[in-house]
Each structure stands twice: as C-alpha cells, then as structure tokens.
Design a protein around this motif. Sequence first.
Motif, PDB file in Angstrom:
ATOM      1  N   ILE A 108      17.691  45.312  46.777  1.00  0.00           N
ATOM      2  CA  ILE A 108      18.321  45.012  45.500  1.00  0.00           C
ATOM      3  C   ILE A 108      17.993  43.568  45.144  1.00  0.00           C
ATOM      4  CG2 ILE A 108      20.514  44.822  44.267  1.00  0.00           C
ATOM      5  CD1 ILE A 108      21.639  46.910  46.237  1.00  0.00           C
ATOM      6  N   THR A 109      17.303  43.359  44.039  1.00  0.00           N
ATOM      7  CA  THR A 109      16.884  42.010  43.671  1.00  0.00           C
ATOM      8  C   THR A 109      18.024  41.215  43.049  1.00  0.00           C
ATOM      9  OG1 THR A 109      16.082  42.850  41.538  1.00  0.00           O
ATOM     10  CG2 THR A 109      14.489  42.690  43.344  1.00  0.00           C
ATOM     11  N   ARG A 110      18.837  41.879  42.240  1.00  0.00           N
ATOM     12  CA  ARG A 110      20.021  41.293  41.633  1.00  0.00           C
ATOM     13  C   ARG A 110      21.083  42.370  41.558  1.00  0.00           C
ATOM     14  NH1 ARG A 110      19.460  36.752  37.716  1.00  0.00           N
ATOM     15  NH2 ARG A 110      17.533  35.664  38.240  1.00  0.00           N
ATOM     16  N   LEU A 111      22.331  41.948  41.611  1.00  0.00           N
ATOM     17  CA  LEU A 111      23.430  42.908  41.664  1.00  0.00           C
ATOM     18  C   LEU A 111      24.469  42.534  40.612  1.00  0.00           C
ATOM     19  CD1 LEU A 111      24.646  45.323  43.212  1.00  0.00           C
ATOM     20  CD2 LEU A 111      25.623  43.689  44.834  1.00  0.00           C
ATOM     21  N   ALA A 112      24.781  43.485  39.738  1.00  0.00           N
ATOM     22  CA  ALA A 112      25.838  43.305  38.745  1.00  0.00           C
ATOM     23  C   ALA A 112      26.947  44.309  39.058  1.00  0.00           C
ATOM     24  CB  ALA A 112      25.316  43.516  37.330  1.00  0.00           C
ATOM     25  N   LEU A 113      28.163  43.814  39.188  1.00  0.00           N
ATOM     26  CA  LEU A 113      29.294  44.644  39.590  1.00  0.00           C
ATOM     27  C   LEU A 113      30.369  44.614  38.522  1.00  0.00           C
ATOM     28  CD1 LEU A 113      29.642  43.243  43.234  1.00  0.00           C
ATOM     29  CD2 LEU A 113      28.385  45.302  42.538  1.00  0.00           C
ATOM     30  N   LEU A 206      26.424  39.108  39.815  1.00  0.00           N
ATOM     31  CA  LEU A 206      27.304  38.859  38.682  1.00  0.00           C
ATOM     32  C   LEU A 206      28.445  39.857  38.746  1.00  0.00           C
ATOM     33  CD1 LEU A 206      27.852  37.468  35.916  1.00  0.00           C
ATOM     34  CD2 LEU A 206      26.429  39.255  34.878  1.00  0.00           C
ATOM     35  N   VAL A 207      29.681  39.359  38.804  1.00  0.00           N
ATOM     36  CA  VAL A 207      30.852  40.230  38.910  1.00  0.00           C
ATOM     37  C   VAL A 207      31.605  40.174  37.586  1.00  0.00           C
ATOM     38  CG1 VAL A 207      32.844  40.882  40.290  1.00  0.00           C
ATOM     39  CG2 VAL A 207      30.957  39.643  41.362  1.00  0.00           C
ATOM     40  N   LEU A 208      31.710  41.330  36.936  1.00  0.00           N
ATOM     41  CA  LEU A 208      32.277  41.420  35.598  1.00  0.00           C
ATOM     42  C   LEU A 208      33.667  42.039  35.612  1.00  0.00           C
ATOM     43  CD1 LEU A 208      29.124  42.967  33.877  1.00  0.00           C
ATOM     44  CD2 LEU A 208      29.753  40.543  33.911  1.00  0.00           C
ATOM     45  N   ASN A 209      34.492  41.605  34.683  1.00  0.00           N
ATOM     46  CA  ASN A 209      35.738  42.308  34.390  1.00  0.00           C
ATOM     47  C   ASN A 209      36.008  42.209  32.898  1.00  0.00           C
ATOM     48  OD1 ASN A 209      36.830  39.383  35.359  1.00  0.00           O
ATOM     49  ND2 ASN A 209      38.238  40.257  33.846  1.00  0.00           N
ATOM     50  N   SER A 210      36.862  43.079  32.387  1.00  0.00           N
ATOM     51  CA  SER A 210      37.151  43.081  30.960  1.00  0.00           C
ATOM     52  C   SER A 210      38.453  42.337  30.673  1.00  0.00           C
ATOM     53  CB  SER A 210      37.249  44.519  30.442  1.00  0.00           C
ATOM     54  OG  SER A 210      38.385  45.167  30.980  1.00  0.00           O
ATOM     55  N   THR A 211      38.610  41.916  29.441  1.00  0.00           N
ATOM     56  CA  THR A 211      39.801  41.180  29.041  1.00  0.00           C
ATOM     57  C   THR A 211      41.052  42.045  29.084  1.00  0.00           C
ATOM     58  OG1 THR A 211      39.286  41.718  26.730  1.00  0.00           O
ATOM     59  CG2 THR A 211      38.549  39.578  27.556  1.00  0.00           C
ATOM     60  N   GLY A 212      40.889  43.353  28.972  1.00  0.00           N
ATOM     61  CA  GLY A 212      42.049  44.235  28.910  1.00  0.00           C
ATOM     62  C   GLY A 212      42.328  44.997  30.177  1.00  0.00           C
ATOM     63  N   THR A 213      41.733  44.589  31.278  1.00  0.00           N
ATOM     64  CA  THR A 213      41.893  45.340  32.515  1.00  0.00           C
ATOM     65  C   THR A 213      43.171  44.952  33.248  1.00  0.00           C
ATOM     66  OG1 THR A 213      40.586  46.259  34.336  1.00  0.00           O
ATOM     67  CG2 THR A 213      40.732  43.846  34.198  1.00  0.00           C
ATOM     68  N   SER A 214      43.444  45.662  34.349  1.00  0.00           N
ATOM     69  CA  SER A 214      44.620  45.358  35.163  1.00  0.00           C
ATOM     70  C   SER A 214      44.436  44.020  35.879  1.00  0.00           C
ATOM     71  CB  SER A 214      44.838  46.455  36.205  1.00  0.00           C
ATOM     72  OG  SER A 214      45.033  47.708  35.593  1.00  0.00           O
ATOM     73  N   GLU A 215      45.557  43.364  36.177  1.00  0.00           N
ATOM     74  CA  GLU A 215      45.484  42.078  36.853  1.00  0.00           C
ATOM     75  C   GLU A 215      44.886  42.218  38.245  1.00  0.00           C
ATOM     76  OE1 GLU A 215      45.288  38.222  37.126  1.00  0.00           O
ATOM     77  OE2 GLU A 215      45.976  39.237  35.307  1.00  0.00           O
ATOM     78  N   TRP A 216      45.158  43.338  38.926  1.00  0.00           N
ATOM     79  CA  TRP A 216      44.609  43.501  40.285  1.00  0.00           C
ATOM     80  C   TRP A 216      43.096  43.655  40.254  1.00  0.00           C
ATOM     81  CZ3 TRP A 216      42.001  47.842  42.133  1.00  0.00           C
ATOM     82  CH2 TRP A 216      42.152  49.048  41.417  1.00  0.00           C
TER      83      TRP A 216
END
Length: 258
Positions: A108-113, A206-216
């Motif tokens: 895996i050259t790059r990983l986006a999660l 790169l680890v992504l999350n959304s503005t409307g997701t759960s706090e956990w």
Amino acid sequence: MRKVVSPDGTTIAYEKAGDGPPIVLLNGSFRDHTIFDALVPELAPHCTTYVYDRRGRGESGDSPQYAVAREIEDLQAVIQEAGGSAVVFAGSSGANLAIEAALAGAPITRLALHEPFYRVEGFPKPPWNVAKTLRVLMEQDRRREAVEYYLGSFLGLTPDTVAQWRNGPIWAVNEANAHTLAYDLAICGDCTVPADRLAGCTTPTLVLNSTGTSEWLRAAARATAAALPDGRSLELPGSWHRIDMDVLGRTLVEFATA
C-alpha cells in the motif's frame, strides 16, 4: 465483474474503472462494492479505481473457516491486479482491515481511512460477549435480530435509529450479509487503537472523519492518526459516518495523485 483468485482459492470479484494511478476502495460492515457507486465517478477521471466484494458478499466466494489473514490476502490479490502496489481507501471496519494489511506488509503506497472502528479511553467498548451473541443468532438464522444487535450493541445506535435503518432501502442487503458481521468483529478485535504497532507503520496515512459523526468515531480517527509516524487527521463536511461525496472525491484525488 472481473475475478481474481486469492491464495486460499477463494474467488474475489472486482470492477475496474478510470485512468491514472491505482486506488483500491475497501468497504466496511454489511456492504459490497456497490457502496462506492457514487464515489467511483468522482475518482475515475483522475485515478484507476478498483472496487471489490469482500469474501462472503456479492459475487465473491467464501471459505468454511474465516481468518483476518485471508482477507488481507484478498486485498493483496486485488492490489496485484492493480499493478502490484496501490493507494487504498477504506472505511468503517474496512479501515481496521486496511490497517492490519499495512502492518502485515501489503504493498500500500498511501492509506486513506474513514472513521476506523476503535474506542479510545472515555468511550465504552462493545459488550465482551458481542461476538458470541452474534454467532448464536446466526446459528439460529435470526438475521434480522443479528443486524439489529450489531447496530445497537456494537455501533451504539439508538433503537429509534435502528428502526429507521430497518425501514430503509438497504435493509435487505444488511440481512443478506449478516453472516459477514462476525468477520468484521474479528477484524476489530477488542477495538483498542493498536498504538504500539502503529508506531512501526511508515505508510503515509490520512485519517478522515465527518463533521456530523459520533464523538467516539471522531476521537478514534484522531487517535489513529496521532499513533502513526506519517499520519494526519482531517475533518470534512458530512453526516453520521458519511462524508459529502463531492468533498470526499476531491480529497481522495488530491491524496492519491500527490
């Protein structure tokens, strides 16, 4: 769909589209490759996309005994079809699987999660017997109850939210793939961020999350990025466990083609 044979003989079905550097898209619980139907058109003008059905789902085969190592081999087999190395984008429990693959040395050259399923300190973990309870429900072919149990006990959704899911258009797919929920539980383990192991992972991530997701989920994304030597976190517009598709597409294109 195209087919590739994993080392244990299991046939893995995949689709290829677009032109440019290869990116493999890896789904999480319940879903098959079709979850990326809206994302592929965003990526295809810039990247060669590979989407596949994880074992036990869609047109892919399965094996009598499950092991996380076999799913890592499946991902590696698709990466080989992509030319031997690739960027990987993975969400939900699929993000946990992608992390395990990177730690196992997958090319895996790059990983986006997107929002891996971990629980950091301060957030309760799922019940200790969640896997056993789910197994009993599946042995009795109580698929609907198995899905409801997973959504409530493992993901922490409220009964009202589970009811909304049950009345939604993809509930039939959820029940059809209920037997694979045990696979995702095995991948997630005790849901602890493997910080010591991640410290040895040098894959740019790169680890992504959304503005409307759960706090956990937000906390898990940040903790995962912090544990990686070459990791960074990024919050993007979206709802619970979902990033706005056009924004996600642009972000992944920039990341995959940098």
